[in-house]
Design a protein around this motif. Structure first.
Motif, PDB file in Angstrom:
ATOM      1  N   ASP A 119       0.901  -1.148   0.000  1.00 18.52           N
ATOM      2  CA  ASP A 119       0.000   0.000   0.000  1.00 18.52           C
ATOM      3  C   ASP A 119       0.937   1.193   0.000  1.00 18.52           C
ATOM      4  O   ASP A 119       1.919   1.216   0.759  1.00 18.52           O
ATOM      5  CB  ASP A 119      -0.848   0.059   1.276  1.00 18.52           C
ATOM      6  CG  ASP A 119      -1.793  -1.129   1.443  1.00 18.52           C
ATOM      7  OD1 ASP A 119      -2.114  -1.800   0.443  1.00 18.52           O
ATOM      8  OD2 ASP A 119      -2.203  -1.382   2.590  1.00 18.52           O
ATOM      9  N   VAL A 141      -2.415   4.083  -3.600  1.00 19.87           N
ATOM     10  CA  VAL A 141      -2.779   2.784  -4.159  1.00 19.87           C
ATOM     11  C   VAL A 141      -2.755   1.769  -3.028  1.00 19.87           C
ATOM     12  O   VAL A 141      -1.842   1.766  -2.205  1.00 19.87           O
ATOM     13  CB  VAL A 141      -1.793   2.349  -5.271  1.00 19.87           C
ATOM     14  CG1 VAL A 141      -2.126   0.965  -5.790  1.00 19.87           C
ATOM     15  CG2 VAL A 141      -1.767   3.350  -6.410  1.00 19.87           C
ATOM     16  N   SER A 172      -0.944  -2.913  -4.264  1.00 20.52           N
ATOM     17  CA  SER A 172      -0.286  -2.897  -5.565  1.00 20.52           C
ATOM     18  C   SER A 172       0.780  -3.985  -5.609  1.00 20.52           C
ATOM     19  O   SER A 172       1.702  -3.989  -4.798  1.00 20.52           O
ATOM     20  CB  SER A 172       0.370  -1.537  -5.809  1.00 20.52           C
ATOM     21  OG  SER A 172       1.102  -1.551  -7.013  1.00 20.52           O
ATOM     22  N   ASP A 193       5.295   1.122 -10.216  1.00 19.89           N
ATOM     23  CA  ASP A 193       3.874   1.430 -10.263  1.00 19.89           C
ATOM     24  C   ASP A 193       3.735   2.900  -9.906  1.00 19.89           C
ATOM     25  O   ASP A 193       4.399   3.382  -8.985  1.00 19.89           O
ATOM     26  CB  ASP A 193       3.108   0.557  -9.267  1.00 19.89           C
ATOM     27  CG  ASP A 193       1.605   0.722  -9.397  1.00 19.89           C
ATOM     28  OD1 ASP A 193       1.099   0.775 -10.536  1.00 19.89           O
ATOM     29  OD2 ASP A 193       0.928   0.788  -8.356  1.00 19.89           O
ATOM     30  N   TRP A 246       2.203   6.983 -11.615  1.00 21.22           N
ATOM     31  CA  TRP A 246       1.369   7.829 -12.454  1.00 21.22           C
ATOM     32  C   TRP A 246       2.195   8.550 -13.510  1.00 21.22           C
ATOM     33  O   TRP A 246       3.110   9.295 -13.178  1.00 21.22           O
ATOM     34  CB  TRP A 246       0.663   8.862 -11.587  1.00 21.22           C
ATOM     35  CG  TRP A 246      -0.251   8.232 -10.599  1.00 21.22           C
ATOM     36  CD1 TRP A 246      -1.566   7.915 -10.791  1.00 21.22           C
ATOM     37  CD2 TRP A 246       0.060   7.811  -9.274  1.00 21.22           C
ATOM     38  NE1 TRP A 246      -2.078   7.323  -9.664  1.00 21.22           N
ATOM     39  CE2 TRP A 246      -1.106   7.255  -8.715  1.00 21.22           C
ATOM     40  CE3 TRP A 246       1.215   7.851  -8.497  1.00 21.22           C
ATOM     41  CZ2 TRP A 246      -1.152   6.746  -7.428  1.00 21.22           C
ATOM     42  CZ3 TRP A 246       1.175   7.342  -7.217  1.00 21.22           C
ATOM     43  CH2 TRP A 246       0.009   6.807  -6.692  1.00 21.22           C
TER      44      TRP A 246
END
Length: 158
Positions: free
Chosen positions: A83, A95, A98, A106, A108
């Protein structure tokens, strides 16, 4: 003046960490890093997992032009489930659960517009380890199965 970076652990517990990564003189980082080129923080560890923050000042891909891309990267030899929250100024991305494979990230691609970043950029990462997929390594002196049972017991006792 060329850009510089600084990484530091703000807080670290057994299964979580709060980490800070700064890029000083961000306009120079944006000028010198082409699209797809990243700046990486130092590595921080949670249990047997190794992670870092990756920032793409000119975006990760051509379609990300005008944005700063920000990712949590797993540099371990195993898959992790975490997390996490990444924060830059007032912009926050979170998130839960993940799953990040070894040497992948991971995050954006359009985390924040370049125009919203000032002279310096600070990324704060709050990461909680949910699971490490280690089969034969010891984890903090415990086998993975024992560590997962210990964590489950902590949740029950709270």
């Amino acid at each position: 003046m060329p850009f510089t970076t600084n990484s530091s652990i703000i807080r670290q517990d057994q299964d979580e960490a709060r980490f800070s990564f700064s890029i000083n003189n961000f306009p120079d980082a944006k000028r010198t890093k082409k699209t797809g080129e990243k700046i990486e923080s130092e590595i921080f560890s949670i249990m047997a997992s190794r992670l870092n923050v990756s920032v793409y000042p000119s975006g990760r891909n051509d379609k990300d032009s005008g944005f700063v891309s920000v990712y949590l990267h797993n540099v371990s030899d195993h898959t992790v489930t975490v997390d996490y929250t990444l924060t830059v100024g007032s912009k926050v991305g979170s998130v839960e659960s993940s799953e990040i494979k070894s040497n992948e990230g991971d995050g954006w691609p359009h985390f924040i517009e370049v125009s919203e970043v000032g002279q310096n950029m600070e990324v704060t990462a709050n990461v909680t380890l949910v699971k490490e997929e280690i089969l034969s390594e010891a984890v903090g002196g415990q086998s993975l199965a024992n560590w997962q049972l210990m964590k489950k017991g902590e949740a029950v006792n709270q």
